[in-house]
Motif scaffolding. Structure first.
Motif, PDB file in Angstrom:
ATOM      1  N   VAL A 581       1.075  -1.731   0.193  1.00  0.00           N
ATOM      2  CA  VAL A 581      -0.078  -0.256  -0.334  1.00  0.00           C
ATOM      3  C   VAL A 581       1.367   1.209   0.214  1.00  0.00           C
ATOM      4  CG1 VAL A 581      -1.873  -0.990   1.385  1.00  0.00           C
ATOM      5  CG2 VAL A 581       0.208  -0.155   2.622  1.00  0.00           C
ATOM      6  N   THR A 582       0.484   2.713  -0.591  1.00  0.00           N
ATOM      7  CA  THR A 582       1.037   3.555   0.080  1.00  0.00           C
ATOM      8  C   THR A 582       0.584   4.687   0.830  1.00  0.00           C
ATOM      9  OG1 THR A 582       0.204   4.019  -2.561  1.00  0.00           O
ATOM     10  CG2 THR A 582       2.086   3.298  -2.734  1.00  0.00           C
ATOM     11  N   GLY A 593       4.272   0.274   2.205  1.00  0.00           N
ATOM     12  CA  GLY A 593       3.792  -0.447   3.395  1.00  0.00           C
ATOM     13  C   GLY A 593       2.974  -1.363   3.112  1.00  0.00           C
ATOM     14  N   ARG A 594       3.664  -3.036   4.560  1.00  0.00           N
ATOM     15  CA  ARG A 594       2.569  -3.839   3.642  1.00  0.00           C
ATOM     16  C   ARG A 594       1.400  -4.203   4.452  1.00  0.00           C
ATOM     17  NH1 ARG A 594       6.441  -9.043   2.927  1.00  0.00           N
ATOM     18  NH2 ARG A 594       6.077  -8.844   4.768  1.00  0.00           N
ATOM     19  N   LEU A 595       0.393  -4.355   4.102  1.00  0.00           N
ATOM     20  CA  LEU A 595      -0.777  -4.786   4.875  1.00  0.00           C
ATOM     21  C   LEU A 595      -1.350  -5.630   4.912  1.00  0.00           C
ATOM     22  CD1 LEU A 595      -3.275  -3.433   6.722  1.00  0.00           C
ATOM     23  CD2 LEU A 595      -4.140  -3.148   3.747  1.00  0.00           C
ATOM     24  N   TYR A 640      -6.741  -8.974  14.324  1.00  0.00           N
ATOM     25  CA  TYR A 640      -5.982  -7.528  14.133  1.00  0.00           C
ATOM     26  C   TYR A 640      -5.986  -7.495  12.693  1.00  0.00           C
ATOM     27  CZ  TYR A 640      -4.487  -7.739  19.472  1.00  0.00           C
ATOM     28  OH  TYR A 640      -4.495  -8.463  20.569  1.00  0.00           O
ATOM     29  N   THR A 641      -5.602  -5.890  11.916  1.00  0.00           N
ATOM     30  CA  THR A 641      -5.112  -5.375  10.820  1.00  0.00           C
ATOM     31  C   THR A 641      -3.733  -4.884  11.838  1.00  0.00           C
ATOM     32  OG1 THR A 641      -6.956  -4.453  10.022  1.00  0.00           O
ATOM     33  CG2 THR A 641      -4.874  -3.644   9.109  1.00  0.00           C
ATOM     34  N   VAL A 642      -2.910  -5.660   9.956  1.00  0.00           N
ATOM     35  CA  VAL A 642      -1.245  -5.570  10.687  1.00  0.00           C
ATOM     36  C   VAL A 642      -0.671  -4.240   9.341  1.00  0.00           C
ATOM     37  CG1 VAL A 642       0.805  -6.935  11.118  1.00  0.00           C
ATOM     38  CG2 VAL A 642      -1.197  -6.826  12.321  1.00  0.00           C
ATOM     39  N   LEU A 643      -0.126  -4.538   9.680  1.00  0.00           N
ATOM     40  CA  LEU A 643       0.791  -2.941   8.928  1.00  0.00           C
ATOM     41  C   LEU A 643       2.610  -2.620   9.465  1.00  0.00           C
ATOM     42  CD1 LEU A 643       0.940  -0.760   6.307  1.00  0.00           C
ATOM     43  CD2 LEU A 643       0.329   0.723   8.164  1.00  0.00           C
TER      44      LEU A 643
END
Length: 828
Positions: A581-582, A593-595, A640-643
């Protein structure tokens, strides 16, 4: 890639596809994912190199789950089944780092286990063993090269240079560098000098005897074999002695150790002896450092003299920070250290009446093949300048070819690591530079000074290899995407780059000696590294690849996988392919990033902060943080959402991104993570009060800065092996970014978490190995005392008595990540 998508007026996102929960049989637990990786994941191949006939690939591997890796080989003409290499064969093979070829690439020199070997790369069918051992001694021989006429081997032994004649085996010592000190001859006083002169004037017999003695000594000396000039190094260490191709000059450096530099000790409590044992660690940033001088030994004139650096352009240029001094407004008065508010850290520099000549190191030289030109690379100790200079060894004069100055710090990319050298014309020198803001390939004509940029764009050239015929470069770049690495072929004068690899992810290529095949160590985001093989794609009008002797023309082919390293247990789980993602940063830059997006979001989110040392993690290949990747899958299973993001100073995005933390760690690198957390709230349905973060080393440092200076953003944080005070870290890394504590006090004040600990509100977990010789356990002990004195109660420390900076024991990993999971489950 910092300017990508800027000005488009919208946010571009690669949407993550939510993945259904894993089946019960493959559900993850901390104990499962943190067990010994070679047992349940498998061991990827590494250390890949080719046999000289380009028919066999060697690599380290461990499919049997032994305690250590073994050397394997795959023969391409057979069934391509990996076979363990027998000890007898392994002992004579060249090391992974390869060796030195002669000009015809028929012979190859290499050093192994302190001895020298010569390999015939194209032996006759009925010839004897192509491996010839040249030395077998107790002393270590190293750095072998061919002499200019290729009749001898030049090598180092005990800090001196020797030659070994290939035809006769004659051993000749070239230098006589003595580590001791020269004893001064007693000098006659005026009375003794007068008496001696008077005696010779009075008595003819004394005069005749002296003349006869002098003549005899002259005749005796003339009849003796010529020996190398004795030179006393006065205790200084000899570095990189080299013989010029014409055999006339020897260049070397002498390093004088720092005086009074105190080395930190790390106590180890759990030992075999039962006693506490001190481990020698390192000095701290700003400690006194040694000095280096570069010398030329002119064998013909029998002189040894130092190369002066006084004429180097800009040798006295002071860095900008020392001229002006920064504003101290960003540091709370309660956390100040050093000068009082309003005092400039540049005062000392401004009081200097005469600009001082900066300390530098000179590396090289790199010689043209014909021996006509020598190039050295000079780097300032203050990290602000790198010069590429032509050296005239006869006069010891330096002439500037290229200067790269950076008021932050000059990238260490390239010098003398295979990234530099001469082209076939023996005048064109190639080198990498960030002159236009990205790491690109350049050439300079050492005779005329003409420079040329061969690659250009918002990407980085990450590896450079010159072809055997010196007509092409092989390059690894990230021009397709910041998170991909591909292998290219390009003419030495620039132009079109032909992309040779095809698989999305990272392609770490080892080219066969005949340049027809690619051994590719490849991985993708959710696929660990494996070994692949493919034929190299031919360029138009390339007869060398279309007809290799009697071989059939090499045809391009799809990559073929040669190793299968993963265990069935590991493959049973559907590992996520995180979306790239940007994210817009507050200053208009773009964060990658990595989502990891759960099937059933719970509103909870975790940010992972990767470590530093200049690396990247928001990419499309198997992360070196593979345990963290596994943990992120576990967290995502739990809703969880992880970034994880490539915050400011991460690798792969150009000079401005790399230096974005100059003089303020915990500045833009931290706000990038805060902007990422706010992006999660705005776009991913995350509850702003249920966000945590964690990371190790530099990631642990950012976690502390976040918890101390932005306490309302993150409810919980786990700081693993964190730096708590940059004045306690090493010089090589820290001085690049923050200069030195006593010359740039403010940079250290505003960058060290220990001075902001009073801001802690959320819940903090600190984990640290007690025998960490990188980030010392003392860092955490000092922060612990600070938190106690501040009467903070919402924190805890977990100590690991047998662990260094990188944990080894599975039980330690399990304990650490159980605590991290517990922190997030209870506090988010």
């Amino acid at each position: 890639m910092k300017q990508l998508f800027i000005g488009l007026g919208c946010l571009l996102i690669v949407r993550a596809t939510a993945q259904p929960p894993a089946p019960l049989s493959s559900q993850l637990t901390v104990e499962k994912i943190m067990q010994d990786p070679k047992v349940w994941i498998g061991t990827s191949p590494s250390g890949i190199f080719w046999a000289e006939d380009s028919k066999t690939i060697y690599f380290n591997w461990n499919p049997a789950q032994a305690k250590g890796d073994s050397l394997y080989k795959i023969t391409l003409g057979g069934d391509r089944k990996p076979v363990k290499v027998a000890p007898a064969e392994r002992r004579i093979l060249p090391p992974v780092t390869g060796g030195i070829y002669n000009r015809a690439r028929r012979l190859k020199l290499y050093e192994k286990d302190g001895d020298l070997f010569l390999l015939d790369c194209k032996p006759e069918k009925n010839s004897e063993n192509p491996f010839r051992q040249l030395t077998n001694t107790v002393e270590r021989e190293s750095n072998p090269v061919f002499s200019g006429d290729e009749q001898k081997v030049v090598f180092a032994r005990s800090n001196n240079l020797f030659t070994l004649a290939l035809a006769t085996g004659e051993l000749t010592q070239i230098t006589n560098l003595d580590p001791g000190s020269k004893k001064a001859d007693p000098k006659s006083n005026e009375q003794e000098t007068w008496l001696k002169r008077d005696q010779l004037a009075l008595f003819d017999v004394l005069k005749e005897r002296k003349a006869k003695k002098d003549e005899g000594e002259k005749i005796t000396k003339a009849g003796q074999p010529r020996r190398p000039k004795q030179f006393y190094t006065e205790g200084r260490t000899v570095q990189n002695p080299q013989l010029s191709p014409d055999g006339r000059f020897v260049t070397f450096s002498l390093l004088k150790s720092a005086q009074g530099a105190k080395t930190a000790l790390v106590p180890s409590y759990v030992t075999e002896s039962g006693f506490t044992e001190d481990l020698t660690a390192r000095t701290k940033v700003g400690a006194p450092f040694g000095s280096s001088e570069f010398y030329v030994y002119d064998i013909e004139r029998d002189t040894i003299q130092a190369v002066s650096t006084k004429t180097i352009p800009g040798i006295t240029d002071a860095p900008d920070y020392a001229k002006t001094g920064p504003s101290p407004a960003s540091v709370p008065d309660s956390n100040r250290r050093g000068p009082s508010a309003g005092e400039s850290t540049g005062d000392t520099a401004r009081k200097t009446k005469k600009p001082a000549e900066r300390t530098v190191t000179i590396s090289g030289p790199i010689w043209s093949e014909d021996g006509k030109y020598a190039v050295v690379i000079v780097r300032a100790f203050d990290n602000k300048d790198r010069w590429i200079m032509r050296l005239d060894p006869a006069t010891r004069q330096l002439k500037l070819l290229d200067r790269q100055r950076d008021e932050a710090w000059v990238s260490g990319f390239g010098p003398l690591t295979g990234m530099t050298g001469f082209l076939a014309d023996n005048q064109t020198f190639y080198f990498p530079s960030e002159a236009d803001g990205y790491a690109h390939l350049y050439t300079v004509n050492v005779a005329t000074g003409e420079k040329k940029q061969l690659t250009k764009g918002k990407f980085e050239v990450q590896q450079i290899q010159l072809s055997n015929d010196k007509k092409h470069f092989y390059l690894t770049t990230n021009e397709v995407h910041p998170g991909e690495q591909h292998f290219y072929r390009m003419a030495v004068d620039g132009g079109e780059r032909v992309k040779l690899t095809t698989m999305t992810g990272a392609n770490d290529v080892t080219l066969s000696p005949d340049e027809t095949k690619l051994a590719i160590r490849y991985s993708y985001s959710n696929k660990p590294w494996e070994l692949f093989l493919m034929n190299r794609r031919a360029a138009p009008n390339e007869p060398s690849l279309q007809n290799k002797g009697r071989q059939k023309p090499a045809q391009p082919s799809a990559p073929v996988q040669l190793t299968h390293s993963l265990t069935p247990e590991f493959q049973a789980y559907p590992w996520r392919d995180p979306a790239i993602v940007t994210i817009p940063a507050r200053d208009g830059q773009t964060i990658y990033g990595r989502l990891f997006k759960p099937a059933k979001p719970s509103g909870k989110a975790v940010l992972f902060v990767h470590g530093a040392g200049y690396l990247q993690n928001a990419h499309k290949w198997w992360s070196q943080y593979f345990r963290e990747y596994l943990f992120h899958n576990l967290l995502t299973d739990k809703g969880y959402t992880v970034l994880d993001i490539d915050y400011r100073a991460s690798a792969g995005y150009g000079r401005d991104w790399r230096t974005g933390i100059y003089r303020h760690m915990g500045g833009k690198d931290l706000t990038d993570n805060i902007d990422a957390a706010q992006w999660l709230v705005k776009t991913q349905g995350v509850d702003a009060k249920r966000i945590g973060l964690y990371g190790g080393s530099y990631g642990g440092f950012i976690t502390l800065m976040a918890m101390f200076t932005t306490p309302d953003v993150f409810a919980a944080g786990a700081a693993l092996r964190p730096v708590t005070d940059w004045a306690s870290y090493n010089h090589g890394y820290t001085a690049n970014i923050l200069n030195e504590p006593f010359t740039d006090t403010l940079a250290y004040r505003r960058s060290s978490p220990i001075y902001f600990a009073n801001g802690l509100k959320g819940h903090l977990l600190i984990c640290h190995g007690m025998v960490d010789v990188n980030v010392h356990y003392q860092d955490v002990v000092r922060l612990t005392q600070r938190l106690i004195e501040l009467k903070k109660e919402n924190w805890e420390v977990a100590s690991y008595p047998v662990e260094d900076h990188g944990f080894v024991e599975p039980t330690s990993w399990m304990d650490e990540y159980k605590r991290i999971l517990k922190l997030f489950e209870e506090r988010l």
